[in-house]
Design a protein around this motif. Sequence first.
Motif, mmCIF file in Angstrom:
data_model
loop_
_atom_site.group_PDB
_atom_site.id
_atom_site.type_symbol
_atom_site.label_atom_id
_atom_site.label_comp_id
_atom_site.label_asym_id
_atom_site.label_seq_id
_atom_site.Cartn_x
_atom_site.Cartn_y
_atom_site.Cartn_z
ATOM 1 N N GLN A 250 0.843 -1.191 0.000
ATOM 2 C CA GLN A 250 0.000 0.000 0.000
ATOM 3 C C GLN A 250 0.880 1.244 0.000
ATOM 4 O O GLN A 250 1.897 1.302 0.685
ATOM 5 N N PRO A 251 0.515 2.274 -0.757
ATOM 6 C CA PRO A 251 1.349 3.476 -0.816
ATOM 7 C C PRO A 251 1.429 4.166 0.546
ATOM 8 O O PRO A 251 0.450 4.222 1.290
ATOM 9 N N LEU A 252 2.606 4.677 0.852
ATOM 10 C CA LEU A 252 2.810 5.391 2.101
ATOM 11 C C LEU A 252 2.406 6.851 1.939
ATOM 12 O O LEU A 252 2.454 7.407 0.838
ATOM 13 N N PRO A 253 2.012 7.512 3.014
ATOM 14 C CA PRO A 253 1.720 8.944 2.940
ATOM 15 C C PRO A 253 2.947 9.721 2.452
ATOM 16 O O PRO A 253 4.078 9.384 2.789
ATOM 17 N N ARG A 254 2.693 10.737 1.659
ATOM 18 C CA ARG A 254 3.795 11.538 1.128
ATOM 19 C C ARG A 254 4.592 12.182 2.253
ATOM 20 O O ARG A 254 4.028 12.797 3.152
ATOM 21 N N GLY A 255 5.903 11.993 2.212
ATOM 22 C CA GLY A 255 6.773 12.598 3.202
ATOM 23 C C GLY A 255 7.082 11.733 4.396
ATOM 24 O O GLY A 255 7.914 12.115 5.231
ATOM 25 N N LEU A 256 6.452 10.542 4.514
ATOM 26 C CA LEU A 256 6.698 9.710 5.688
ATOM 27 C C LEU A 256 8.091 9.077 5.637
ATOM 28 O O LEU A 256 8.808 9.059 6.647
#
Length: 422
Positions: A250-256
Amino acid sequence: MTNQLPRQRRRVTGRRALAACAVAALCALTAALPAAADTGASPAPSSARPLSLPAPSGRYRVGEVDLHLVDHSRPDPWRSGQGRRELMVSVYYPATHTAGRPAAPYMLPEAATHFADVTANGYLDLHVPAGRADWARTVTHVTRGAPVAAGRGGRLPVLLYSPGLGEPRTWGTTLAADLAARGYAVVTVDNTYESPEVQFPDGSLATLTMPSDADAFVRKALDVRVTDTGFVLDQLQALNSGRNPDADGQPLPRGLAGALDPAEVGMFGHSMGGTAAALAMDADHRIGAGIDMDGNLTYLDGSLMPVAQHGLDRPFLFLGKDGKTDTGPGWQAFSAHTPGWNRQLTLLGSEHGSFTDAEALVPQLRLRPCERADDIGTIDPATAIRTNEAYVSAYFDHWLRGSSGRLLDGPSPKYPDMVFVK
């Protein structure tokens, strides 16, 4: 994920009872918990009320992402023949651009059903009338998948949260979200087959493996939690280096990725989760500061745990409920063997559940006064929540961020319900 987790996890099987002696601050459970009937995956009644958690008090909005982590090097310790250990964790973090994004659910549907049918009145003994609460629709003030907001210094100190025995990781959402709103990345961990219910991305549900020997169960569960904690820290380091540790991609939140500060790690937990925080710190020097919220440091037979016998070389804070408690021997031994910084505080009028989301949610259930007091004591709920948040954040701000820590030096007129024991 297919064929790795038994399909029978999809349903609650049999009647539940946890036969454990009540080292209450160790397990959050007393001997012979009431059994809960198997009602299957029944949806919440239409009359059930969605509850709400208090909004975080920090300066940031809060984002959240669930991660499915798989340890390919370790068979599952609770299920023979299952060749790898699988965990679910949630990461709460300061967020930006939350408008228009979906709210993070408090519990996923299958987990919420099991919590209503088994956990709430079985393991946690919350006295919830049937159909009174819709746990899946509880309001969290947290946004799913929002971009990460840069914290102070550009990186986020990491805090791990370990729940009590019989509690899901979501039972600490109020405090986790509040710390995230203050600029921390907070990772809440479910320990599969010891957590009451863990829902995986494919919808399957792993439930608590019942013990036949309470003392052996507690010892094994703590050992497993320590190993799980080390694995989670390894996976967070992988995430920080740009690799996605989620087994389902699953894609991670941007900037994590890259936002975490691996040099500044703390851990806190409630009941057996607080015990696990002390033991994990003893085993893993990556954890620089810890908090035990009403968790014992003795085994069920009364013997001291190793960490109580030799203490820690890093700061540690005990937060205890009011009144007579059996945390005394272990906490006293720990303090006697720890030459460095440690404190023991008591929240006046509190009960064991006052350090969890029970303090926010139980008042909305319209229980009888005696039932409410049994769950969360007599302290004003808003006062309990505000006081807990103040001391937990002050502690981590001091030891992980270098803030003054003045609140930890002695009693404060602003928070008269928190008493310094040691």
